[in-house]
Scaffold this motif. Structure first.
Motif, PDB file in Angstrom:
ATOM      1  N   GLY A   1     -11.360 -15.118  -0.680  1.00  0.00           N
ATOM      2  CA  GLY A   1     -11.356 -13.770  -1.248  1.00  0.00           C
ATOM      3  C   GLY A   1     -12.577 -13.530  -2.120  1.00  0.00           C
ATOM      4  N   ALA A   2     -12.978 -14.548  -2.883  1.00  0.00           N
ATOM      5  CA  ALA A   2     -14.164 -14.421  -3.729  1.00  0.00           C
ATOM      6  C   ALA A   2     -15.429 -14.256  -2.885  1.00  0.00           C
ATOM      7  CB  ALA A   2     -14.285 -15.644  -4.628  1.00  0.00           C
TER       8      ALA A   2
ATOM      9  N   LYS B   1     -15.674 -12.879   0.005  1.00  0.00           N
ATOM     10  CA  LYS B   1     -15.705 -11.517   0.540  1.00  0.00           C
ATOM     11  C   LYS B   1     -16.198 -10.526  -0.502  1.00  0.00           C
ATOM     12  CE  LYS B   1     -12.025 -12.241   3.947  1.00  0.00           C
ATOM     13  NZ  LYS B   1     -10.635 -11.883   4.363  1.00  0.00           N
ATOM     14  N   GLN B   2     -15.974 -10.853  -1.784  1.00  0.00           N
ATOM     15  CA  GLN B   2     -16.442  -9.981  -2.862  1.00  0.00           C
ATOM     16  C   GLN B   2     -17.868 -10.307  -3.282  1.00  0.00           C
ATOM     17  OE1 GLN B   2     -13.570  -9.541  -6.174  1.00  0.00           O
ATOM     18  NE2 GLN B   2     -12.075 -10.554  -4.875  1.00  0.00           N
TER      19      GLN B   2
ATOM     20  N   ILE C   1     -18.892 -13.183  -4.580  1.00  0.00           N
ATOM     21  CA  ILE C   1     -18.931 -14.067  -5.742  1.00  0.00           C
ATOM     22  C   ILE C   1     -19.183 -15.502  -5.289  1.00  0.00           C
ATOM     23  CG2 ILE C   1     -17.632 -14.978  -7.711  1.00  0.00           C
ATOM     24  CD1 ILE C   1     -15.950 -12.405  -7.629  1.00  0.00           C
TER      25      ILE C   1
END
Length: 396
Positions: free
Chosen positions: A128-129, A131-132, A134
């Motif tokens: 998820g990170a 994809k952001q 990060i």
């Protein structure tokens, strides 16, 4: 303990202790720390004092280590809920951001207890990170956990280390409650593992504030085998040094193994367990479940049935009502919990104060369950139930 610290040999100070000491801590103190951790963390092999840096508290360790490991806007994985003070420390110098690994009270498929960490949850948070946008550089684990009081089994610890190895992440192990385990659960320190996937990417921290009740002493320990990281941390440690006289007194303190083994640790464990039993029993009397815990100085309690609505606004409102009754407990939002209604309650206090807390909590809970004017404020999970019907509870 305080009587021990006032012995004549504790107060005798050589002139050298009033001079500038090594940035990483005095040699004699680091030697004592190495011996102590080798024994009490059941280290797989003797720890070297050369791998130890002493600072004025574990907050300083978090601030300096995260700055060295990461670049600004990088992220670190951390299971939530967690001790919220970590955020400000990791942001202080380097602007590092947390990437939460959300844990929930509902037992997931294949799980065994609420708020259970798994390697799969770490994986989901990492992806998820990404994809952001990060870049995650590290994984922070607190063991025993704050605020859950959970202790990571050895197998889970190994799975987390393997996960970090797979993605080339540094691991920061915060074991500040290492010796505050009050039941028969086996605690596994990362130092006790004979084979680490990445020994030079695994960093251990511990301090005196919790296990010895010396929060005002301000001494935190970093143990890392990575020479380059230790060298960089020591450049920042000059701003976080620990006074020489304090290091001398604590060296004397750690040498008294007979007192530690036969007096302090057995007594501390007994008192913690007694206080925890009193608090959990008092909460049970008013129908407040707690998460089953084995370590730390607190319990993680479920007040959701007392919320006006299942929101963090209602959690803050309940916190204020309890504070008005002189009950100071910590709301879940302060620990970045994803579910409103959970509170951390500290029990490392005198038995008299714990009993007083349970009595006050009982009367307050009764008022919350039986409001005189506002029926809508009844507990959302138990509408219309009298407090006497909430006696039988589950310890998660």
């Amino acid at each position: 303990m305080y009587r021990l610290l006032t012995r004549p040999d504790m107060n005798y100070l050589e002139p050298e202790f009033f001079q500038y000491s090594d940035t990483e801590g005095t040699r004699s103190f680091r030697e004592e720390i190495a011996k102590f951790l080798t024994d009490y963390a059941r280290a797989a092999k003797a720890l070297s004092p050369e791998h130890i840096t002493v600072m004025n508290g574990c907050c300083a360790v978090f601030a300096t280590l995260s700055t060295v490991l990461c670049d600004p806007d990088d992220g670190y994985l951390i299971p939530a809920p967690y001790y919220g003070g970590i955020n400000s420390k990791t942001w202080l110098y380097g602007g590092i951001q947390p990437v939460h690994v959300p844990l929930f009270s509902k037992v997931s498929d294949g799980g065994s207890h609420p708020f259970q960490l798994t390697a799969e949850k770490l994986e989901n948070a990492l992806q998820g990170a990404k994809k952001q946008g990060i870049r995650v550089r590290a994984l922070i684990l607190i063991n025993p956990h704050n605020p859950l009081g959970d202790i990571y089994p050895a197998q889970l610890l190994k799975e987390c280390l393997e996960f970090a190895h797979r993605y080339e992440l540094h691991v920061i192990m915060d074991e500040i409650y290492m010796l505050s385990v009050y039941d028969d659960t086996t605690f596994t320190s990362v130092l006790s593992l004979d084979r680490l996937p990445d020994p030079e990417w695994t960093h251990f921290m511990w301090g005196f504030s919790k296990d010895f009740g010396m929060s005002g002493i301000r001494v935190g320990i970093l143990y890392t085998r990575n020479h380059e990281i230790r060298k960089a941390v020591n450049q920042l440690a000059v701003f976080h040094s620990c006074p020489g006289p304090v290091q001398h007194v604590l060296s004397q303190f750690l040498r008294d193994r007979d007192w530690l083994d036969n007096v302090f640790f057995p007594t501390n464990k007994k008192r913690l367990k007694e206080a925890q039993n009193i608090l959990v029993g008092g909460l049970a009397d008013v129908g407040i479940p707690v998460l089953k815990s084995s370590g730390g100085l607190y319990v993680w309690a479920d007040f959701r049935k007392f919320l006006r609505s299942q929101t963090f606004e209602a959690e803050l409102e309940l916190w204020q009502k309890l504070l008005d009754k002189k009950l100071l407990i910590s709301p879940g939002k302060a620990f970045y919990c994803y579910e409103p209604g959970w509170f951390r309650l500290v029990f490392s206090d005198s038995v008299d104060k714990i009993y007083l807390f349970t009595i006050t909590t009982s009367s307050t809970a009764d008022a919350l369950c039986n409001p005189e004017k506002d029926p809508s404020s009844k507990p959302s999970n138990a509408p219309g139930k009298d407090i006497s019907q909430l006696k039988n509870i589950l310890v998660y």
